[in-house]
Write an enzyme that holds these catalytic residues in place. Structure first.
Site, PDB file in Angstrom:
ATOM      1  N   HIS A   1       0.833  -1.210   0.000  1.00 56.00           N
ATOM      2  CA  HIS A   1       0.000   0.000   0.000  1.00 56.00           C
ATOM      3  C   HIS A   1       0.864   1.254   0.000  1.00 56.00           C
ATOM      4  O   HIS A   1       0.442   2.297  -0.495  1.00 56.00           O
ATOM      5  CB  HIS A   1      -1.019  -0.015   1.147  1.00 56.00           C
ATOM      6  CG  HIS A   1      -0.472   0.188   2.514  1.00 56.00           C
ATOM      7  ND1 HIS A   1      -0.104  -0.841   3.338  1.00 56.00           N
ATOM      8  CD2 HIS A   1      -0.254   1.320   3.226  1.00 56.00           C
ATOM      9  CE1 HIS A   1       0.307  -0.365   4.497  1.00 56.00           C
ATOM     10  NE2 HIS A   1       0.236   0.952   4.454  1.00 56.00           N
TER      11      HIS A   1
ATOM     12  N   ASP B   1       0.764  -7.700   1.656  1.00 57.25           N
ATOM     13  CA  ASP B   1       1.055  -6.264   1.611  1.00 57.25           C
ATOM     14  C   ASP B   1       2.572  -6.058   1.540  1.00 57.25           C
ATOM     15  O   ASP B   1       3.194  -5.562   2.478  1.00 57.25           O
ATOM     16  CB  ASP B   1       0.453  -5.607   2.842  1.00 57.25           C
ATOM     17  CG  ASP B   1       0.482  -4.085   2.790  1.00 57.25           C
ATOM     18  OD1 ASP B   1       0.667  -3.542   1.680  1.00 57.25           O
ATOM     19  OD2 ASP B   1       0.313  -3.464   3.852  1.00 57.25           O
TER      20      ASP B   1
ATOM     21  N   SER C   1       4.044   2.703   8.061  1.00 58.33           N
ATOM     22  CA  SER C   1       3.776   1.581   7.170  1.00 58.33           C
ATOM     23  C   SER C   1       5.012   1.240   6.339  1.00 58.33           C
ATOM     24  O   SER C   1       5.768   2.126   5.928  1.00 58.33           O
ATOM     25  CB  SER C   1       2.628   1.910   6.213  1.00 58.33           C
ATOM     26  OG  SER C   1       1.388   1.734   6.842  1.00 58.33           O
TER      27      SER C   1
END
Length: 249
Positions: A75, A128, A212
């Site tokens: 992402h 991810d 992230s």
């Protein structure tokens, strides 16, 4: 269900994905203490001058796995695809300051099984994982890979130190508990896949906004990638980290 600032960035990403054909997000160190970049020479701040809401344009983190390859969350890679002039900066203790080694990103490779699902107002991810290819190799140590074991791990990042306070830009680290899969299956149900994910964190030590793609470390070795959660340090909702898959994509 509360709407967390970290997920606000993700929902904004979804909106941008509709407009740009891409997406954006983030994830931060709750608890912990200041960290020195020399302790993590392979850690990169991923950013773009077009990401104007953050000093230095930093929106994610990643780990150098080869002289010209950075491992991050998929992402985060979608964000990079939607922004011009994405770079990775190594050796910077504060993303609001100068210094370090900054290298442009020339190619972005998402895991072929990467997928996005809804978890209430938040987004949940599987596979991810992504690789950013740097324009030129860097002469820096690469991160070592390990396997999860024991009861604790280390998280590192430049993100917020609490859900309401997004002002931190300095590198921080914290020790988080490694939790059983059941601790994430209970709140997240089938959005948590034990074959591809790890469960870690507590209300006093967690990742959050702008972390992230960063590392989950055991004994200094990379065992997971910061991915998603409901809230930042929200009781009953640990962080979900992606296990390291074969990187042949």
């Amino acid at each position: 269900m509360n709407f967390s600032p970290r997920r606000a960035a993700v929902v904004l990403a979804a909106a941008l994905s509709c407009a740009l054909g891409q997406a954006t997000t983030a994830h931060a160190i709750i608890g912990g203490a200041p960290a020195h970049p020399a302790s993590y020479p392979w850690l990169g701040a991923i950013g773009s001058p077009a990401f104007a809401t953050r000093p230095g344009g930093q929106f994610c983190a990643g780990s150098l796995i080869a002289p010209d390859r950075v491992l991050t969350a998929a992402h985060c890679a979608l964000t990079a695809k939607g922004l011009p002039f994405t770079t990775v900066t190594f050796g910077r203790g504060d993303v609001a300051a100068g210094g370090g080694i900054t290298v442009p990103v020339t190619d972005i490779r998402l895991h072929p099984k990467f997928s996005i699902a809804l978890y209430g107002l938040d987004l949940a991810y599987r596979y991810d994982v992504a690789i950013l290819v740097l324009k030129t190799p860097v002469n820096l140590p690469t991160v070592k890979f390990g396997v999860p074991h024991g009861h604790s791990a280390t998280i590192v990042g430049w993100g917020a130190t609490s859900e309401p306070d997004q002002s931190n830009t300095a590198l921080r680290s914290a020790t988080v508990p490694l939790l059983s899969d059941d601790r994430c299956i209970t709140p997240y149900g089938d959005q948590y896949d034990p074959s591809t994910a790890l469960c870690a964190g507590s209300p006093t030590a967690d990742t959050g906004e702008y972390d992230s793609g960063g590392p989950l470390l055991v004994d200094g070795e990379l065992v997971g990638i910061t991915s998603w959660a409901k809230g930042d340090g929200e009781p009953g909702y640990p962080g979900v980290y992606q296990r390291i898959p074969p990187l042949n994509f």
